[in-house]
Design a protein around this motif. Structure first.
Motif, PDB file in Angstrom:
ATOM      1  N   ASP A  63       0.832  -1.207   0.000  1.00 39.67           N
ATOM      2  CA  ASP A  63       0.000   0.000   0.000  1.00 39.67           C
ATOM      3  C   ASP A  63       0.866   1.256   0.000  1.00 39.67           C
ATOM      4  N   TYR A  64       1.976   1.220   0.793  1.00 36.38           N
ATOM      5  CA  TYR A  64       2.866   2.386   0.872  1.00 36.38           C
ATOM      6  C   TYR A  64       3.490   2.697  -0.486  1.00 36.38           C
ATOM      7  N   VAL A  65       3.888   1.653  -1.221  1.00 41.01           N
ATOM      8  CA  VAL A  65       4.513   1.871  -2.530  1.00 41.01           C
ATOM      9  C   VAL A  65       3.544   2.601  -3.456  1.00 41.01           C
ATOM     10  N   LYS A  66       2.276   2.181  -3.435  1.00 40.37           N
ATOM     11  CA  LYS A  66       1.297   2.779  -4.341  1.00 40.37           C
ATOM     12  C   LYS A  66       0.921   4.199  -3.933  1.00 40.37           C
ATOM     13  N   THR A  67       0.667   4.384  -2.633  1.00 40.99           N
ATOM     14  CA  THR A  67       0.083   5.653  -2.186  1.00 40.99           C
ATOM     15  C   THR A  67       1.100   6.705  -1.785  1.00 40.99           C
ATOM     16  N   SER A  68       2.313   6.284  -1.403  1.00 41.55           N
ATOM     17  CA  SER A  68       3.293   7.253  -0.893  1.00 41.55           C
ATOM     18  C   SER A  68       4.603   7.263  -1.669  1.00 41.55           C
TER      19      SER A  68
END
Length: 292
Positions: A47-52
Motif C-alpha cells: 500500500d505504501y509503494v502505491k500511495t506514498s
C-alpha cells in the motif's frame, strides 16, 4: 457491589516499564513478534509503494516516473532483525521511554517492474542502522503509551541488485540512489520521524513529529585558511562557500570571492531534539566546481 481503589504514580510506573524493557540479552520475544506481524507489514508495504513512494519518487525524479510500473512486490520470508537493545534511563520530565536497537535486513524481497518497455527487478536488498524508539507520552490510563516515534540518528546503509534487463538502466542508477537517499533522510533520519499515534484523543501527531528542541547548538565559523586554489588562471583564487549539515538541517555561507585565507565570523544555530549522537558535517567548497 464490588469496589476498587487505585493509586497513581506515573514516574514509578514508567520506571517499572523501563525495567521490563531491559532486554539486551533476551530478544527472542521480539523476533517472534516480528514473525507474527510480517505478513501485515508486507501488505502495508504494498500500500505504501502505491500511495506514498511513487508520488515521492515523482517529486525526486520528475515525469520520468510516469514510465515506471511496479508489477509485483513481496517482502518474502526473511524478516527484519532487531538486536543490541539499550533502554535509556527514564527522564520524568520527558514523559517518554527511549530505547535504541540495531536494525538490519538481509532478506528475500522480490520486486519486479517495467520502465518504459524494459522489464527489470530488484533483489538482494540489505539495510542496517541504529534506530531509536520513543514510547510516549505516557498516560495514566489505557493504552498507557500515547504514541510511538521512530527515527535513525544517522542514515542507515542500504544496498540492492538490479536484475533482468537492468543493464539498460545503468545510467539511471545514480538518480535512483540519490532519490532513495533523499527519501530516507526526509522520512526517518533525525530530525524527521516516523510517528504512530495510539491515543488520538489526547496526542497530537504534529507534536510528536515536531517536538520542542531540548537544546540549541550555537556554531561560529571563525576562519578558513590554507585552502587549495582550484580556479584556473594565474591570479584567480577559489570562490569559497562553507556548507554545514546535521540531519535535515542545512546551512550555507555567502560566497567569499577569490580567497584561500579569510576570516568568516559567521554564526548559526542548530536545534537539538536528542541529547546524544549529534553529527555535524562541515564542507569547504569552491562555488565554481562544488568540490571539497
Amino acid at each position: 457491589m464490588a469496589t476498587a481503589s487505585t493509586t497513581s504514580d506515573g514516574g514509578q510506573g514508567a520506571r517499572d516499564l523501563t525495567a521490563i524493557l531491559e532486554l539486551e540479552h533476551n530478544t527472542d520475544w521480539i523476533s517472534k513478534l516480528i514473525d507474527q506481524v510480517w505478513p501485515y507489514v508486507n501488505l502495508a508495504l504494498q500500500d505504501y509503494v502505491k500511495t506514498s513512494l511513487m508520488p515521492l519518487l515523482a517529486d525526486k525524479l520528475g515525469t520520468i516516473v510516469d514510465q515506471l510500473t511496479i508489477d509485483k512486490i513481496d517482502l518474502g520470508e526473511k524478516v527484519v532483525k532487531l538486536d543490541g537493545i539499550t533502554v535509556h534511563p527514564f527522564r520524568e520530565a520527558s514523559e517518554q521511554i527511549a530505547l535504541d536497537a540495531d536494525v538490519s535486513y538481509d532478506g528475500d524481497l522480490v520486486l519486479s517492474a517495467t520502465f518504459a518497455t524494459i522489464p527489470f527487478g530488484v533483489a538482494d536488498v540489505k539495510f542496517a542502522g541504529r534506530i531509536r524508539f520513543l514510547l510516549g507520552p505516557l498516560l495514566p490510563r489505557t493504552p498507557i503509551v500515547g504514541g510511538v516515534t521512530a527515527f535513525f540518528l544517522r542514515a542507515p546503509t542500504f544496498g540492492y541488485t538490479l536484475t533482468g534487463e537492468a543493464q539498460k538502466l545503468d545510467q539511471l542508477k545514480p538518480q535512483i540512489n540519490s532519490a532513495l537517499d533523499g527519501l530516507i533522510q526526509a522520512n526517518v533520519v533525525l530530525p524527521n520521524r516516523f510517528v504512530a499515534v495510539l491515543d488520538k484523543e489526547s496526542v497530537d501527531e504534529n507534536v510528536l513529529k515536531n517536538p520542542n528542541p531540548l537544546a540549541i547548538l550555537f556554531v561560529t565559523l571563525l576562519r578558513v585558511s590554507g585552502l587549495r586554489n582550484t580556479d584556473i588562471g594565474r591570479n584567480n583564487k577559489s570562490d569559497v562557500v562553507v556548507k554545514a549539515t546535521a540531519g535535515k538541517f542545512e546551512f550555507k555561507t555567502p560566497t567569499f570571492q577569490d580567497v584561500t585565507d579569510t576570516d568568516l565570523n559567521i554564526r548559526f544555530d542548530i536545534p537539538l531534539n536528542e541529547n546524544e549522537d549529534v553529527f555535524l558535517k562541515l564542507q569547504v567548497l569552491d562555488e565554481d566546481i562544488r568540490a571539497g
